[in-house]
Scaffold this motif. Structure first.
Motif, PDB file in Angstrom:
ATOM      1  N   ALA A 397     -12.106   0.191  -8.913  1.00 38.07           N
ATOM      2  CA  ALA A 397     -12.934  -0.861  -8.324  1.00 38.07           C
ATOM      3  C   ALA A 397     -13.998  -1.334  -9.315  1.00 38.07           C
ATOM      4  O   ALA A 397     -14.248  -2.543  -9.450  1.00 38.07           O
ATOM      5  CB  ALA A 397     -13.590  -0.354  -7.043  1.00 38.07           C
ATOM      6  N   ALA A 398     -14.622  -0.387 -10.006  1.00 36.12           N
ATOM      7  CA  ALA A 398     -15.677  -0.728 -10.968  1.00 36.12           C
ATOM      8  C   ALA A 398     -15.128  -1.561 -12.117  1.00 36.12           C
ATOM      9  O   ALA A 398     -15.735  -2.556 -12.540  1.00 36.12           O
ATOM     10  CB  ALA A 398     -16.328   0.546 -11.494  1.00 36.12           C
ATOM     11  N   SER A 399     -13.962  -1.170 -12.630  1.00 38.95           N
ATOM     12  CA  SER A 399     -13.350  -1.903 -13.732  1.00 38.95           C
ATOM     13  C   SER A 399     -12.971  -3.320 -13.311  1.00 38.95           C
ATOM     14  O   SER A 399     -13.238  -4.296 -14.036  1.00 38.95           O
ATOM     15  CB  SER A 399     -12.110  -1.152 -14.228  1.00 38.95           C
ATOM     16  OG  SER A 399     -11.460  -1.870 -15.249  1.00 38.95           O
ATOM     17  N   GLN A 400     -12.394  -3.457 -12.134  1.00 42.31           N
ATOM     18  CA  GLN A 400     -12.008  -4.777 -11.645  1.00 42.31           C
ATOM     19  C   GLN A 400     -13.242  -5.628 -11.373  1.00 42.31           C
ATOM     20  O   GLN A 400     -13.243  -6.847 -11.622  1.00 42.31           O
ATOM     21  CB  GLN A 400     -11.167  -4.622 -10.372  1.00 42.31           C
ATOM     22  CG  GLN A 400     -10.495  -5.895  -9.909  1.00 42.31           C
ATOM     23  CD  GLN A 400      -9.479  -6.409 -10.890  1.00 42.31           C
ATOM     24  OE1 GLN A 400      -9.768  -7.307 -11.683  1.00 42.31           O
ATOM     25  NE2 GLN A 400      -8.284  -5.833 -10.862  1.00 42.31           N
ATOM     26  N   TYR A 401     -14.295  -5.016 -10.877  1.00 40.83           N
ATOM     27  CA  TYR A 401     -15.559  -5.715 -10.620  1.00 40.83           C
ATOM     28  C   TYR A 401     -16.107  -6.313 -11.918  1.00 40.83           C
ATOM     29  O   TYR A 401     -16.505  -7.489 -11.960  1.00 40.83           O
ATOM     30  CB  TYR A 401     -16.556  -4.732  -9.999  1.00 40.83           C
ATOM     31  CG  TYR A 401     -18.017  -5.059 -10.187  1.00 40.83           C
ATOM     32  CD1 TYR A 401     -18.633  -6.081  -9.466  1.00 40.83           C
ATOM     33  CD2 TYR A 401     -18.804  -4.314 -11.076  1.00 40.83           C
ATOM     34  CE1 TYR A 401     -19.976  -6.361  -9.637  1.00 40.83           C
ATOM     35  CE2 TYR A 401     -20.150  -4.587 -11.247  1.00 40.83           C
ATOM     36  CZ  TYR A 401     -20.738  -5.610 -10.533  1.00 40.83           C
ATOM     37  OH  TYR A 401     -22.065  -5.887 -10.701  1.00 40.83           O
ATOM     38  N   VAL A 402     -16.130  -5.538 -12.980  1.00 41.06           N
ATOM     39  CA  VAL A 402     -16.643  -6.034 -14.263  1.00 41.06           C
ATOM     40  C   VAL A 402     -15.766  -7.165 -14.788  1.00 41.06           C
ATOM     41  O   VAL A 402     -16.264  -8.207 -15.251  1.00 41.06           O
ATOM     42  CB  VAL A 402     -16.746  -4.892 -15.289  1.00 41.06           C
ATOM     43  CG1 VAL A 402     -17.151  -5.436 -16.665  1.00 41.06           C
ATOM     44  CG2 VAL A 402     -17.752  -3.840 -14.829  1.00 41.06           C
ATOM     45  N   ASN A 403     -14.463  -6.995 -14.732  1.00 41.20           N
ATOM     46  CA  ASN A 403     -13.548  -8.033 -15.211  1.00 41.20           C
ATOM     47  C   ASN A 403     -13.715  -9.339 -14.441  1.00 41.20           C
ATOM     48  O   ASN A 403     -13.571 -10.431 -15.001  1.00 41.20           O
ATOM     49  CB  ASN A 403     -12.097  -7.555 -15.093  1.00 41.20           C
ATOM     50  CG  ASN A 403     -11.769  -6.427 -16.039  1.00 41.20           C
ATOM     51  OD1 ASN A 403     -12.436  -6.253 -17.058  1.00 41.20           O
ATOM     52  ND2 ASN A 403     -10.757  -5.640 -15.711  1.00 41.20           N
ATOM     53  N   LEU A 404     -14.026  -9.219 -13.173  1.00 45.62           N
ATOM     54  CA  LEU A 404     -14.187 -10.393 -12.314  1.00 45.62           C
ATOM     55  C   LEU A 404     -15.527 -11.080 -12.538  1.00 45.62           C
ATOM     56  O   LEU A 404     -15.597 -12.311 -12.628  1.00 45.62           O
ATOM     57  CB  LEU A 404     -14.053  -9.969 -10.848  1.00 45.62           C
ATOM     58  CG  LEU A 404     -14.255 -11.033  -9.770  1.00 45.62           C
ATOM     59  CD1 LEU A 404     -13.111 -12.042  -9.806  1.00 45.62           C
ATOM     60  CD2 LEU A 404     -14.342 -10.385  -8.398  1.00 45.62           C
ATOM     61  N   ARG A 405     -16.585 -10.299 -12.644  1.00 41.48           N
ATOM     62  CA  ARG A 405     -17.931 -10.850 -12.614  1.00 41.48           C
ATOM     63  C   ARG A 405     -18.475 -11.256 -13.982  1.00 41.48           C
ATOM     64  O   ARG A 405     -19.212 -12.235 -14.096  1.00 41.48           O
ATOM     65  CB  ARG A 405     -18.892  -9.826 -11.983  1.00 41.48           C
ATOM     66  CG  ARG A 405     -18.631  -9.511 -10.539  1.00 41.48           C
ATOM     67  CD  ARG A 405     -18.891 -10.709  -9.645  1.00 41.48           C
ATOM     68  NE  ARG A 405     -20.301 -11.103  -9.717  1.00 41.48           N
ATOM     69  CZ  ARG A 405     -20.732 -12.343  -9.539  1.00 41.48           C
ATOM     70  NH1 ARG A 405     -19.871 -13.330  -9.307  1.00 41.48           N
ATOM     71  NH2 ARG A 405     -22.011 -12.627  -9.604  1.00 41.48           N
ATOM     72  N   GLN A 406     -18.165 -10.502 -15.032  1.00 41.19           N
ATOM     73  CA  GLN A 406     -18.804 -10.750 -16.320  1.00 41.19           C
ATOM     74  C   GLN A 406     -18.623 -12.169 -16.859  1.00 41.19           C
ATOM     75  O   GLN A 406     -19.600 -12.810 -17.255  1.00 41.19           O
ATOM     76  CB  GLN A 406     -18.345  -9.726 -17.354  1.00 41.19           C
ATOM     77  CG  GLN A 406     -19.246  -8.508 -17.449  1.00 41.19           C
ATOM     78  CD  GLN A 406     -18.977  -7.707 -18.709  1.00 41.19           C
ATOM     79  OE1 GLN A 406     -17.882  -7.718 -19.266  1.00 41.19           O
ATOM     80  NE2 GLN A 406     -19.971  -6.972 -19.147  1.00 41.19           N
ATOM     81  N   PRO A 407     -17.402 -12.700 -16.906  1.00 40.93           N
ATOM     82  CA  PRO A 407     -17.249 -14.053 -17.468  1.00 40.93           C
ATOM     83  C   PRO A 407     -18.036 -15.106 -16.685  1.00 40.93           C
ATOM     84  O   PRO A 407     -18.642 -16.006 -17.280  1.00 40.93           O
ATOM     85  CB  PRO A 407     -15.732 -14.296 -17.372  1.00 40.93           C
ATOM     86  CG  PRO A 407     -15.117 -12.937 -17.307  1.00 40.93           C
ATOM     87  CD  PRO A 407     -16.095 -12.101 -16.543  1.00 40.93           C
ATOM     88  N   HIS A 408     -18.035 -14.989 -15.374  1.00 38.00           N
ATOM     89  CA  HIS A 408     -18.733 -15.944 -14.525  1.00 38.00           C
ATOM     90  C   HIS A 408     -20.243 -15.904 -14.785  1.00 38.00           C
ATOM     91  O   HIS A 408     -20.891 -16.939 -14.987  1.00 38.00           O
ATOM     92  CB  HIS A 408     -18.427 -15.631 -13.061  1.00 38.00           C
ATOM     93  CG  HIS A 408     -19.001 -16.615 -12.091  1.00 38.00           C
ATOM     94  ND1 HIS A 408     -18.558 -17.914 -11.969  1.00 38.00           N
ATOM     95  CD2 HIS A 408     -20.014 -16.480 -11.175  1.00 38.00           C
ATOM     96  CE1 HIS A 408     -19.254 -18.544 -11.030  1.00 38.00           C
ATOM     97  NE2 HIS A 408     -20.136 -17.695 -10.543  1.00 38.00           N
ATOM     98  N   VAL A 409     -20.820 -14.702 -14.804  1.00 40.06           N
ATOM     99  CA  VAL A 409     -22.266 -14.562 -14.990  1.00 40.06           C
ATOM    100  C   VAL A 409     -22.678 -14.936 -16.408  1.00 40.06           C
ATOM    101  O   VAL A 409     -23.715 -15.581 -16.616  1.00 40.06           O
ATOM    102  CB  VAL A 409     -22.714 -13.129 -14.654  1.00 40.06           C
ATOM    103  CG1 VAL A 409     -24.188 -12.939 -14.969  1.00 40.06           C
ATOM    104  CG2 VAL A 409     -22.454 -12.822 -13.187  1.00 40.06           C
ATOM    105  N   ASN A 410     -21.892 -14.564 -17.400  1.00 40.52           N
ATOM    106  CA  ASN A 410     -22.232 -14.893 -18.783  1.00 40.52           C
ATOM    107  C   ASN A 410     -22.264 -16.395 -19.022  1.00 40.52           C
ATOM    108  O   ASN A 410     -23.082 -16.905 -19.800  1.00 40.52           O
ATOM    109  CB  ASN A 410     -21.256 -14.223 -19.746  1.00 40.52           C
ATOM    110  CG  ASN A 410     -21.489 -12.725 -19.857  1.00 40.52           C
ATOM    111  OD1 ASN A 410     -22.548 -12.222 -19.469  1.00 40.52           O
ATOM    112  ND2 ASN A 410     -20.521 -12.000 -20.377  1.00 40.52           N
TER     113      ASN A 410
END
Length: 472
Positions: A397-410
């Motif tokens: 869940a943590a890995s998928q969360y980072v993959n999902l959120r990082q590009p959008h927030v950056n």
């Protein structure tokens, strides 16, 4: 499963509520997962803003002076979490439907509607909320009031150790025995302790927060003297060559029929919020600041501004707090072995983004939904849980969360860092060039509104659902 949340600010309280809503319960028991928040400072809601001191909190999250906007995407997170919570947040703030850009002389540069044409529908299910302008304290109070007091422990954490095998470890400043947790959520802000657990081999913080060379001051004044000068439902941004000024009504009239609806602009109440952002090369020390002198300097800074509302505000304002603008560099990851960062701990956004609180709300909803999915998928919600299966679910869940959120927030961070340069000191040529560019932008409103709506109309729950569907 034992979960520890570090930090009882907006992100930490929202994380608690999202996890309580979405995580599966054991199949043969009425027991919930054990979720505890650790916060260094007293967050008792009975402490009034006037009574708060450094002993109670050092965070602007819990001070009445800090203002913010909860964008439509953040409001939709609150709606999916709890519709009564959404009404509470809206009722504590003021709905704004238009953003007005002006310069220090009072010239209108351009305006933007903050809503979609879908708002012409009479059905709330098809309508999109406007932005809600409020105070950090009001948003936090609405969240904090839904958490039982005994689920928040006031202790300072000094170290978090992420273990690849077994439970993670939490150490305390008072040398009390450490505690273990299956999952640690770091919601402890830009200078948080949890982040260090992601980089255990580094002697110092390899990604320290960056002072952006800007500070913000703000507060509230009675709205009576300016009501005829401020459009209802407006958020107003005033640009000048030596800083920036903003203002908005901070509350609806107590008699307004739809004051708890994010789809309606109500008659404004009795308070106007204002804020000013300007450049200071060295980060000020809030402990040694002379706020009387800061107030005097602020009046001098805007003394020659002709914008009528700014002229009215500086006559009666009193500065009580100053907030340096800190951002986080883009971290390579927000998770490690069951330690997960959310909100400012993962990505401190500058105020120019207008998305700080909304992105924190998106973070916690996304992670809670993903964690619930992987726990279900691994059948780790049954009474007899295999520790490795639970650890694997948390890590997935943590890995998928980072993959999902990082590009959008950056992407939001990159754009916000560019736009905040308009608040720095500049020469007269650069200043009037900025005005010219803004006037031209006003001729092509779709350019800005389309970009903004790509963020404000983004539905994180739908995005997570697509990810989950592809994983089943």
């Amino acid at each position: 499963m034992k979960i520890i949340i570090i930090g009882a600010g907006i992100a930490g309280c929202a994380a608690y509520l999202e996890l309580q809503k979405h995580l599966p319960r054991p199949t043969k028991s009425d027991e919930s997962h054990e979720i505890t928040i650790y916060e260094a400072y007293n967050t008792n809601p009975s402490i009034t803003p006037d009574e708060r001191t450094e002993e109670h909190t050092h965070s602007s999250t819990l001070l009445v002076g800090g203002g913010l906007g909860v964008a439509p995407n953040g409001l939709n997170v609150l709606k999916r979490l709890d519709e009564e919570l959404l009404k509470d947040v809206v009722r504590r703030g003021y709905v704004t439907a238009i953003s007005n850009m002006k310069n220090k002389n009072g010239w209108s540069l351009f305006s933007m509607n903050t809503f979609s044409s879908d708002n012409n529908s009479n059905k709330n299910n098809n309508r999109k909320p406007h932005m809600v302008a409020t105070s950090r304290h009001s948003l936090w109070t609405a969240l904090r009031g839904r958490i039982p007091d005994h689920h928040i422990i006031h202790k300072r954490i000094t170290q978090v150790i992420a273990r690849p095998d077994g439970r993670n470890l939490i150490h305390f400043a008072d040398n009390s025995p450490p505690v273990e947790a299956d999952l640690v959520i770091g919601a402890d802000g830009v200078r948080g302790t949890a982040k260090r657990a992601l980089f255990p081999n580094a002697k110092e913080d390899p990604y320290p927060p960056n002072y952006e060379g800007l500070v913000g001051v703000g507060g509230f004044i009675p709205a009576a003297d300016v009501k005829d000068l401020v459009d209802p439902g407006s958020m107003n941004f005033v640009f000048g060559g030596n800083g920036f000024f903003g203002y908005f009504f901070s509350e609806s009239s107590v008699s307004a029929t739809n004051r708890d609806s994010p789809y309606h602009v109500s008659e404004p109440g009795d308070s106007l919020a204002w804020w000013s952002t300007y450049e200071i090369e060295r980060c000020p020390d809030r402990k040694t600041l002379d706020m009387v002198d800061v107030t005097r300097q602020l009046r001098e800074r805007h003394a020659n501004w002709k914008e009528p509302v700014v002229k009215k505000i500086i006559q009666s304002l009193r500065v009580e707090n100053m907030y340096p603008t800190w951002t986080s560099p883009a971290l390579p990851t927000w998770e490690r072995d069951g330690v997960v960062l959310v909100g400012d701990a993962a990505h401190a956004l500058p105020p120019s983004s207008g998305q700080g609180s909304s992105q924190a709300l998106e973070d916690v909803e996304a992670f809670a939904l993903l964690l619930a999915h992987y726990l279900h998928k691994g059948d780790t919600h049954r009474d007899e849980v295999i520790p490795t299966a639970q650890k694997n679910a948390i890590n997935a869940a943590a890995s998928q969360y980072v993959n999902l959120r990082q590009p959008h927030v950056n992407e939001i961070l990159e754009f916000a860092q560019k736009t905040q340069n308009s608040k720095r000191e500049m020469g007269i040529f650069k200043e009037y060039s900025m005005y010219a560019v803004m006037k031209i932008m006003g001729l092509f409103p779709g350019f800005m509104t389309n970009r903004i709506r790509a963020v404000t109309e983004y539905n994180i729950a739908d995005h997570v659902a697509r990810v989950i569907a592809s994983d089943t």
